[in-house]
Every structure is written in C-alpha cells, then in structure tokens.
Design a protein around this motif. Sequence first.
Motif, PDB file in Angstrom:
ATOM      1  N   TYR A 191     -10.692  -9.814  10.968  1.00 45.36           N
ATOM      2  CA  TYR A 191     -11.109  -8.499  10.487  1.00 45.36           C
ATOM      3  C   TYR A 191     -12.067  -7.853  11.478  1.00 45.36           C
ATOM      4  O   TYR A 191     -11.993  -6.644  11.757  1.00 45.36           O
ATOM      5  CB  TYR A 191     -11.832  -8.607   9.145  1.00 45.36           C
ATOM      6  N   GLN A 192     -12.995  -8.645  11.982  1.00 42.36           N
ATOM      7  CA  GLN A 192     -13.989  -8.106  12.914  1.00 42.36           C
ATOM      8  C   GLN A 192     -13.315  -7.530  14.148  1.00 42.36           C
ATOM      9  O   GLN A 192     -13.645  -6.424  14.588  1.00 42.36           O
ATOM     10  CB  GLN A 192     -14.992  -9.186  13.317  1.00 42.36           C
ATOM     11  N   HIS A 193     -12.367  -8.278  14.686  1.00 42.40           N
ATOM     12  CA  HIS A 193     -11.648  -7.795  15.879  1.00 42.40           C
ATOM     13  C   HIS A 193     -10.913  -6.488  15.565  1.00 42.40           C
ATOM     14  O   HIS A 193     -10.965  -5.528  16.349  1.00 42.40           O
ATOM     15  CB  HIS A 193     -10.659  -8.850  16.348  1.00 42.40           C
ATOM     16  N   MET A 228      -5.701 -10.034  -1.353  1.00 33.73           N
ATOM     17  CA  MET A 228      -4.272 -10.255  -1.577  1.00 33.73           C
ATOM     18  C   MET A 228      -3.926 -10.110  -3.060  1.00 33.73           C
ATOM     19  O   MET A 228      -2.772  -9.976  -3.430  1.00 33.73           O
ATOM     20  CB  MET A 228      -3.867 -11.653  -1.092  1.00 33.73           C
ATOM     21  N   HIS A 229      -4.933 -10.137  -3.924  1.00 34.28           N
ATOM     22  CA  HIS A 229      -4.729  -9.993  -5.354  1.00 34.28           C
ATOM     23  C   HIS A 229      -4.946  -8.527  -5.722  1.00 34.28           C
ATOM     24  O   HIS A 229      -6.065  -8.024  -5.636  1.00 34.28           O
ATOM     25  CB  HIS A 229      -5.695 -10.881  -6.117  1.00 34.28           C
ATOM     26  N   ASP A 230      -3.872  -7.845  -6.099  1.00 35.95           N
ATOM     27  CA  ASP A 230      -3.971  -6.389  -6.245  1.00 35.95           C
ATOM     28  C   ASP A 230      -3.271  -5.872  -7.504  1.00 35.95           C
ATOM     29  O   ASP A 230      -2.640  -4.817  -7.475  1.00 35.95           O
ATOM     30  CB  ASP A 230      -3.417  -5.692  -5.004  1.00 35.95           C
ATOM     31  N   SER A 231      -3.375  -6.624  -8.590  1.00 33.95           N
ATOM     32  CA  SER A 231      -2.787  -6.140  -9.838  1.00 33.95           C
ATOM     33  C   SER A 231      -3.505  -4.865 -10.284  1.00 33.95           C
ATOM     34  O   SER A 231      -4.658  -4.616  -9.919  1.00 33.95           O
ATOM     35  CB  SER A 231      -2.912  -7.201 -10.933  1.00 33.95           C
ATOM     36  N   ASP A 232      -2.826  -4.080 -11.094  1.00 34.14           N
ATOM     37  CA  ASP A 232      -3.428  -2.839 -11.589  1.00 34.14           C
ATOM     38  C   ASP A 232      -4.759  -3.101 -12.287  1.00 34.14           C
ATOM     39  O   ASP A 232      -5.739  -2.372 -12.096  1.00 34.14           O
ATOM     40  CB  ASP A 232      -2.476  -2.148 -12.576  1.00 34.14           C
ATOM     41  N   LYS A 280      -4.165  -6.830   1.096  1.00 36.19           N
ATOM     42  CA  LYS A 280      -3.968  -7.540   2.367  1.00 36.19           C
ATOM     43  C   LYS A 280      -2.517  -7.494   2.832  1.00 36.19           C
ATOM     44  O   LYS A 280      -2.223  -7.878   3.966  1.00 36.19           O
ATOM     45  CB  LYS A 280      -4.445  -8.986   2.241  1.00 36.19           C
ATOM     46  N   SER A 281      -1.626  -7.019   1.967  1.00 35.64           N
ATOM     47  CA  SER A 281      -0.233  -6.848   2.385  1.00 35.64           C
ATOM     48  C   SER A 281      -0.009  -5.498   3.059  1.00 35.64           C
ATOM     49  O   SER A 281       1.090  -5.213   3.537  1.00 35.64           O
ATOM     50  CB  SER A 281       0.692  -6.985   1.173  1.00 35.64           C
ATOM     51  N   SER A 282      -1.042  -4.678   3.113  1.00 36.49           N
ATOM     52  CA  SER A 282      -0.943  -3.357   3.733  1.00 36.49           C
ATOM     53  C   SER A 282      -0.930  -3.475   5.259  1.00 36.49           C
ATOM     54  O   SER A 282      -1.305  -4.504   5.828  1.00 36.49           O
ATOM     55  CB  SER A 282      -2.119  -2.475   3.317  1.00 36.49           C
ATOM     56  N   ALA A 283      -0.543  -2.385   5.914  1.00 39.72           N
ATOM     57  CA  ALA A 283      -0.615  -2.333   7.372  1.00 39.72           C
ATOM     58  C   ALA A 283      -2.066  -2.433   7.815  1.00 39.72           C
ATOM     59  O   ALA A 283      -2.964  -1.930   7.124  1.00 39.72           O
ATOM     60  CB  ALA A 283      -0.002  -1.019   7.872  1.00 39.72           C
ATOM     61  N   SER A 293      -5.030   1.697  -0.748  1.00 38.93           N
ATOM     62  CA  SER A 293      -3.963   1.581   0.249  1.00 38.93           C
ATOM     63  C   SER A 293      -2.663   2.131  -0.327  1.00 38.93           C
ATOM     64  O   SER A 293      -2.447   2.100  -1.553  1.00 38.93           O
ATOM     65  CB  SER A 293      -3.795   0.135   0.699  1.00 38.93           C
ATOM     66  N   PRO A 294      -1.786   2.661   0.506  1.00 40.12           N
ATOM     67  CA  PRO A 294      -0.583   3.377   0.041  1.00 40.12           C
ATOM     68  C   PRO A 294       0.325   2.555  -0.861  1.00 40.12           C
ATOM     69  O   PRO A 294       1.081   3.126  -1.656  1.00 40.12           O
ATOM     70  CB  PRO A 294       0.126   3.737   1.356  1.00 40.12           C
ATOM     71  N   ASP A 295       0.269   1.219  -0.767  1.00 38.35           N
ATOM     72  CA  ASP A 295       1.147   0.396  -1.586  1.00 38.35           C
ATOM     73  C   ASP A 295       0.620   0.211  -3.011  1.00 38.35           C
ATOM     74  O   ASP A 295       1.282  -0.403  -3.846  1.00 38.35           O
ATOM     75  CB  ASP A 295       1.351  -0.986  -0.944  1.00 38.35           C
ATOM     76  N   LEU A 296      -0.569   0.763  -3.293  1.00 39.28           N
ATOM     77  CA  LEU A 296      -1.137   0.678  -4.639  1.00 39.28           C
ATOM     78  C   LEU A 296      -0.935   1.995  -5.381  1.00 39.28           C
ATOM     79  O   LEU A 296      -0.915   3.060  -4.766  1.00 39.28           O
ATOM     80  CB  LEU A 296      -2.636   0.363  -4.557  1.00 39.28           C
TER      81      LEU A 296
END
Length: 211
Positions: free
Chosen positions: A17-19, A83-87, A104-107, A126-129
Amino acid sequence: MIRLLLVDDHPVVRAGYQHLLEQGGDMTVVAQGGNVDEGCVLYARHAPDITITDLSMPGPSGLELVRRLRERAPDALTLVFSMHDSDMLVQRALELGARGFVSKSSAPDCLIDAVHAVIGGRRYLSPDLPQRLLKGILDAPGFESLTQREFEIFQILSRGESLADCARSLHLSPKTVSNHQSLIKDKLGIGTTAAMAHLAIRHGLIQPVGC
C-alpha cells in the motif's frame, strides 16, 4: 503533502500500500500499525490527515478503530480498505464515521482516488460497491439495526469471550450483557453464539481460528 497512517496486520500488505500511495509524490505514509490499539497510539502521536484501515485484524476489528478515532477527534478522517465488503459492513463503517470504503478487489487506482476524495471533503465508495449505500439505504436489516453498545457486545461475544468477560470489558453487569445478547440475536435472526461467530467471520469482523 497528504500524511497517511496505515493499519493492517500484514506488514507485506502495508508495504505494498505504501508503495502504491507514495508513487504519485503527493502522499507520504507517516506510520504503520498492525491492530486497533497500535492505530490509536500512532494516530495520537502523528496526527495523520487520513487513517486507512483494514477490517479483519487480531482483536477488535477496524470498525472499532473508526469509532475510537471519531470519539477522540470528531474531525478524524478514516478510510476502510478491505476484502470484506458486504452491504451491511460498508453501511456500518459509514455510520461509525468512515469517510470512504474501498474493496480490495478494486483497481489499485481506486485507493488513490479515495484518498483524494476524502481529503477534498467528499465521501467515496469504490465503483464495485453500490453507491446507494452513501445514502444509508439497505434492503434488509442487519448490523445497521444494532445500537453501538449492541455492536460492541456482538464483536466481543463472537470472538468466543464469555458473558462475564464481556461484562468486565465494558463495565456492565453480566445480566445486562445477557439481555443485550438476546436482543442482538433477535435483530440478526440468529439463535446461537456460534452463529454470531460465523456471521462475524463472514463479514470480516473477526478472523477464523488459525488465520
């Protein structure tokens, strides 16, 4: 320069993440922690502009960090990256004061976009949510139906701690905790403590044994 605090229990993940975040030249990671307690200490020491936290960590979840930081400093900016992104989980994070939620599944660029949005005073998903979550809309009752006290008790009991241990941790009587437990089970539609643990694991609030 945007000053960041990273809280995740995996050092290799934090390094990645830092990089990613520092490559643009307008952000710097001022501190890294591996759990909620470390995150609180580092926040007090470094006063970062934004705290980025995972949810599933040993001990209390990242939601507890969001709550504690907002309690300590109402203007604290927190961003959940998980990675856990339930509504239900996303909604709970927003209710507790998180300014954004990135799956974490996002770009990879989504995390950078999220930091810029939050520092600019906007909320970010993120757009996938489902973007409707920013408006507090859910299709079914769940964690959002719990009070803050009930949610604290849910997290403690789902980790396998006894009613007595929970009562001591929260400075309550065992009977009060037991009454809350019954309300929690009714609201979540579950009948056992084991079911509470399975639900917490499924939504990333606790880690399975051995992880």
